[in-house]
Design an enzyme around this catalytic site. Sequence first.
Site, PDB file in Angstrom:
ATOM      1  N   GLU A 193      47.015 -87.455 -11.130  1.00 59.95           N
ATOM      2  CA  GLU A 193      47.686 -86.755 -12.160  1.00 59.95           C
ATOM      3  C   GLU A 193      47.440 -84.865 -12.212  1.00 59.95           C
ATOM      4  O   GLU A 193      46.634 -84.542 -12.870  1.00 59.95           O
ATOM      5  CB  GLU A 193      47.064 -87.214 -13.588  1.00 59.95           C
ATOM      6  N   GLU A 317      50.252 -96.285 -12.669  1.00 68.13           N
ATOM      7  CA  GLU A 317      49.605 -96.363 -13.896  1.00 68.13           C
ATOM      8  C   GLU A 317      51.199 -96.636 -14.735  1.00 68.13           C
ATOM      9  O   GLU A 317      51.834 -95.948 -14.879  1.00 68.13           O
ATOM     10  CB  GLU A 317      49.015 -95.084 -14.542  1.00 68.13           C
TER      11      GLU A 317
END
Length: 513
Positions: A193, A317
Amino acid sequence: MKKTLISLSLLCFGNFANAQTETALNIQAPTDQIVSKHIYGHFSEHLGRCIYDGFWVDENSAIPNKGRIRLDVVDALKKIKVPNLRWPGGCFADEYHWRDGIGPRNERPKMVNTNWGGVVEDNSFGTHEFLELCKMLDCEPYIAGNVGSGTVEEMAKWVEYLNFDGTSPMTAIRKQNGMDKPWKVSFWGVGNESWGCGGNMTPEYYSDLYRRYATYARDYEGAPLKRIASGANSEDYKWTETCMKNIGAGRMWGLTLHYYTLPTGNWKTKGSATKFDEEQYFNTMKNCLRMEEIVTKHAAIMDKYDPKKKVALVVDEWGIWTDVEPGTNPGFLYQQNSLRDALIAGTTLNIFNNHSDRVRMANLAQTVNVLQALILTEKDKMLLTPTYHVFDLYKVHMDAKYLPIKFTSPDYTVGNNKIAALNVSASQDSTGAIHISLVNLDPKNKISINTSLGDLKWKTVTGQILTSANVTDINTFDNSNKIHNAKFSGAKKSGNNLKVELPAQSVVVLELK
């Protein structure tokens, strides 16, 4: 009295499954496309009670364990053939310094987990412990390296520590810590991320940084890396475009994508895991189905720069994210798991299977006690969630040949809004057995399905089903088997066609031989 009526409407809107809709499926012959087993991967972060009090028990715990790794959790995950496990994060990965988690445990420095609850991390579960866990699970480790707060040297030396079978300072330390031979870890994430908690970078900056870090994450003999770039958040198509253009297909094995199903679509108030009415259920499923559009659009961008599909789209994810259970630490992300979550799991895995030409790895968030968990623990108690049972059903698709399907789904309608009620995927395994996974999202109507299998030959059909009286139903520590897989008898052969009566709010997997 009014409160009682509201409570009943929350719990019972799925009980009246009397109506029926019809559709036809046309299953095509197998192609060379494989449904990678790595689509069925999982994710374990140093977050809440996933590692500590999940996989990892206290030193003097009476819970059966091997070297502090909890054995009932291991046994449950081995049953569903977990193919890979992602660690140490997540956001935690970009504040994790691997050398703090090796050597004698009583000498390891403590740190503050600033991302998740501000709790003290004692680093007792580190590289050796994680890789021992993977060995016990017979799965491949997927390690996320620290780009956000780490250095190129730090990542390079971690790869050397893991994978080099020669003479060097890192191998000397590894041997001193009890591991003579390298583990030869292949899956390697270069940051996590990076658009957010991993550094708040621009895609242009991250692309350049990736090339630098990936250069020094070396391939050692017998241990070529599958380097995975930190990809987009949800619908950030610019991020994917920039990474594909600036990094190039030849410099990465995979590019990640993160997308969570939020019941409300709002990060501040996400919605309850267990108390929701039909409108809230419908909106959740609508948000879940967005995964189809998101994967399709990211894949199309990747096709521009990588028409031979060498780079995997790694959805490392995904899952439903709700408000935490009342009374629990908000930084621990502990939520219950209902039949609704199982329907989300089945639907999402069908989407990945149907995009397995590009989606070749995925990781549900997360394995134990966090978000859409497979397993919940409470001291010595353990339960398997409805989501776990979906993975148990779907393991038949691992590394099987993909079977394309053409069909038109009936609508599931609430008010003036509608979504597809039915989603499906199919595969053929190495023995010739055909597996069809079907999900009916409609909580009130069953679906009558007539399926043509063309030239595919089969004689018998068996099946299993996961369902319950209400989509709000859950497994609890007092009733841990309320929702579980059961024999399904609603499918039969009619000529060379397959006829199925698919109950409302259900996941069904059929086997044709």
